[in-house]
Design a protein around this motif. Structure first.
Motif, PDB file in Angstrom:
ATOM      1  N   ALA A  81       0.834  -1.207   0.000  1.00 58.55           N
ATOM      2  CA  ALA A  81       0.000   0.000   0.000  1.00 58.55           C
ATOM      3  C   ALA A  81       0.863   1.250   0.000  1.00 58.55           C
ATOM      4  O   ALA A  81       0.356   2.349  -0.234  1.00 58.55           O
ATOM      5  N   CYS A 120      -6.741   2.945  -2.686  1.00 55.93           N
ATOM      6  CA  CYS A 120      -5.601   2.010  -2.617  1.00 55.93           C
ATOM      7  C   CYS A 120      -5.791   0.806  -3.546  1.00 55.93           C
ATOM      8  O   CYS A 120      -6.851   0.186  -3.580  1.00 55.93           O
ATOM      9  N   GLU A 121      -4.724   0.514  -4.275  1.00 55.86           N
ATOM     10  CA  GLU A 121      -4.675  -0.699  -5.110  1.00 55.86           C
ATOM     11  C   GLU A 121      -3.372  -1.443  -4.813  1.00 55.86           C
ATOM     12  O   GLU A 121      -2.737  -2.005  -5.701  1.00 55.86           O
ATOM     13  N   GLY A 122      -3.010  -1.434  -3.542  1.00 57.47           N
ATOM     14  CA  GLY A 122      -1.724  -1.996  -3.138  1.00 57.47           C
ATOM     15  C   GLY A 122      -1.643  -3.510  -3.149  1.00 57.47           C
ATOM     16  O   GLY A 122      -0.561  -4.077  -3.048  1.00 57.47           O
ATOM     17  N   CYS A 123      -2.775  -4.174  -3.230  1.00 55.13           N
ATOM     18  CA  CYS A 123      -2.794  -5.636  -3.357  1.00 55.13           C
ATOM     19  C   CYS A 123      -4.065  -5.991  -4.139  1.00 55.13           C
ATOM     20  O   CYS A 123      -4.907  -5.124  -4.371  1.00 55.13           O
ATOM     21  N   LEU A 155      -6.807  -7.307  -3.452  1.00 56.57           N
ATOM     22  CA  LEU A 155      -8.117  -7.384  -2.780  1.00 56.57           C
ATOM     23  C   LEU A 155      -9.078  -6.251  -3.149  1.00 56.57           C
ATOM     24  O   LEU A 155     -10.296  -6.415  -3.082  1.00 56.57           O
ATOM     25  N   PHE A 156      -8.536  -5.109  -3.557  1.00 58.25           N
ATOM     26  CA  PHE A 156      -9.425  -3.979  -3.864  1.00 58.25           C
ATOM     27  C   PHE A 156     -10.390  -4.313  -5.015  1.00 58.25           C
ATOM     28  O   PHE A 156     -11.508  -3.820  -5.075  1.00 58.25           O
ATOM     29  N   VAL A 208      -6.347  -5.723   7.434  1.00 57.55           N
ATOM     30  CA  VAL A 208      -6.540  -5.659   5.985  1.00 57.55           C
ATOM     31  C   VAL A 208      -7.801  -4.825   5.735  1.00 57.55           C
ATOM     32  O   VAL A 208      -8.819  -5.051   6.379  1.00 57.55           O
ATOM     33  N   LYS A 209      -7.706  -3.863   4.828  1.00 58.46           N
ATOM     34  CA  LYS A 209      -8.787  -2.884   4.691  1.00 58.46           C
ATOM     35  C   LYS A 209      -9.808  -3.202   3.602  1.00 58.46           C
ATOM     36  O   LYS A 209     -10.754  -2.430   3.395  1.00 58.46           O
ATOM     37  N   HIS A 210      -9.618  -4.272   2.859  1.00 60.00           N
ATOM     38  CA  HIS A 210     -10.639  -4.696   1.889  1.00 60.00           C
ATOM     39  C   HIS A 210     -11.128  -6.110   2.239  1.00 60.00           C
ATOM     40  O   HIS A 210     -10.360  -6.933   2.728  1.00 60.00           O
ATOM     41  N   ALA A 243       1.046  -6.309   2.706  1.00 57.46           N
ATOM     42  CA  ALA A 243       0.835  -5.190   1.780  1.00 57.46           C
ATOM     43  C   ALA A 243       0.055  -4.067   2.453  1.00 57.46           C
ATOM     44  O   ALA A 243       0.301  -2.883   2.211  1.00 57.46           O
ATOM     45  N   CYS A 244      -0.896  -4.422   3.294  1.00 59.54           N
ATOM     46  CA  CYS A 244      -1.783  -3.443   3.923  1.00 59.54           C
ATOM     47  C   CYS A 244      -1.164  -2.783   5.149  1.00 59.54           C
ATOM     48  O   CYS A 244      -1.679  -1.789   5.653  1.00 59.54           O
ATOM     49  N   TRP A 264      -0.830   1.084   5.993  1.00 60.27           N
ATOM     50  CA  TRP A 264      -2.011   1.838   6.476  1.00 60.27           C
ATOM     51  C   TRP A 264      -2.108   1.769   7.990  1.00 60.27           C
ATOM     52  O   TRP A 264      -2.385   2.768   8.657  1.00 60.27           O
TER      53      TRP A 264
HETATM   54 FE1  SF4 Z   1      -4.725  -1.563  -0.322  1.00 63.86          FE
HETATM   55 FE2  SF4 Z   1      -5.022  -2.956   1.927  1.00 63.86          FE
HETATM   56 FE3  SF4 Z   1      -6.984  -2.841   0.170  1.00 63.86          FE
HETATM   57 FE4  SF4 Z   1      -4.846  -4.283  -0.361  1.00 63.86          FE
HETATM   58  S1  SF4 Z   1      -6.328  -4.660   1.297  1.00 63.86           S
HETATM   59  S2  SF4 Z   1      -5.868  -2.842  -1.774  1.00 63.86           S
HETATM   60  S3  SF4 Z   1      -3.226  -3.016   0.546  1.00 63.86           S
HETATM   61  S4  SF4 Z   1      -6.178  -1.111   1.330  1.00 63.86           S
END
Ligand code: SF4
Ligand code: URA
Length: 219
Positions: free
Chosen positions: A17, A37-40, A42-43, A106-108, A130-131, A134
């Motif tokens: 992220a 965020c497109e850091g992994c 999951l988004f 994890v935010k998604h 990855a998250c 944040w």
């Molecule tokens: Fe970004 Fe975290 Fe969502 Fe992955 S789970 S896209 S790192 S906010």
């Protein structure tokens, strides 16, 4: 910033992220940036980012695993069944939900389909990692007295693997990122098979939140 993040996904650079995290200690700025965020991966299949929520004056941070189905749709952490149990446990520990900061490792929402339902899928180690920027940004902004890890994923994100809830709960760990407590995840309490087991697990969660309240007050 977003383009840089997308480039990274196709390369051997680890998922992160980080390119999306602004150098800000303002929680609203962080939340706004996290929405993109497109850091992994999951988004892509989630409805929205579920960032942490709570006042910037919060002395206690509660860290769950990841948003569930209800949180994914609502956009706020711990608003589903696990959230109701957490609210009851907080109240029993003399804490107000509105006074603490609640977030997830994890935010998604990570899920897999089962019929028409979206079933919780444990986030991968690479996604938890990855998250992490944040969470670091949230902790840096808040500088809480205590960070309470609810369940194994939160423990893994903060203390690393190899720490079990049963062995670690009820103790305070002093880490470079501040004081950390370990407690059961509210969903784990809900999943206990018998009413007696559920009651005991709930009481332990209340005990651990009470300890967090005591430590936060002492500072
Ligand atoms: Fe970004 Fe975290 Fe969502 Fe992955 S789970 S896209 S790192 S906010
Ligand atoms: N479980 C979690 O870990 N976090 C939430 O926000 C909801 C359920």
């Amino acid at each position: 910033m977003a383009a840089k993040g997308r480039e990274k996904l196709g390369t051997e650079t680890p998922l992160s992220a980080e390119p999306f995290v602004p150098a800000s200690t303002n929680l609203a700025d962080l939340a706004a940036a996290a929405a993109a965020c497109e850091g992994c991966p999951l988004f892509a299949r989630a409805t929205q980012t579920v960032f942490g929520e709570g006042p910037s004056s919060a002395r206690i941070v509660l860290l769950g695993e990841q948003p569930g189905d209800a949180e994914d749709l609502d956009g706020r952490p711990f608003v589903g069944p696990a959230g109701s149990l957490l609210d009851r446990a907080l109240a029993a520990a003399g804490l107000e939900r509105a006074g603490v900061y609640v977030t997830n490792a994890v935010k998604h929402f990570s899920w897999e389909p089962r019929g028409k339902r979206r079933i919780h899928k444990k986030p991968r180690q690479s996604e938890i990692k990855a998250c992490r920027p944040w969470l670091d940004a949230e902790v840096h902004a808040l500088r809480p007295s205590v960070l309470v890890c609810l369940g194994a994923t939160a423990v893994q994100a903060v203390l690393g693997s190899g720490v079990t809830i049963a062995a670690a709960r009820g103790r305070a760990f002093d880490t470079p990122r501040g004081r950390v407590l370990v407690a059961r995840h509210p969903s784990a309490v809900l999943r206990m098979r018998t009413p007696e087991e559920r009651r005991r697990a709930f009481d332990e969660l209340v005990e651990d939140l009470t300890l967090a309240a005591r430590l936060a007050k002492r500072e």
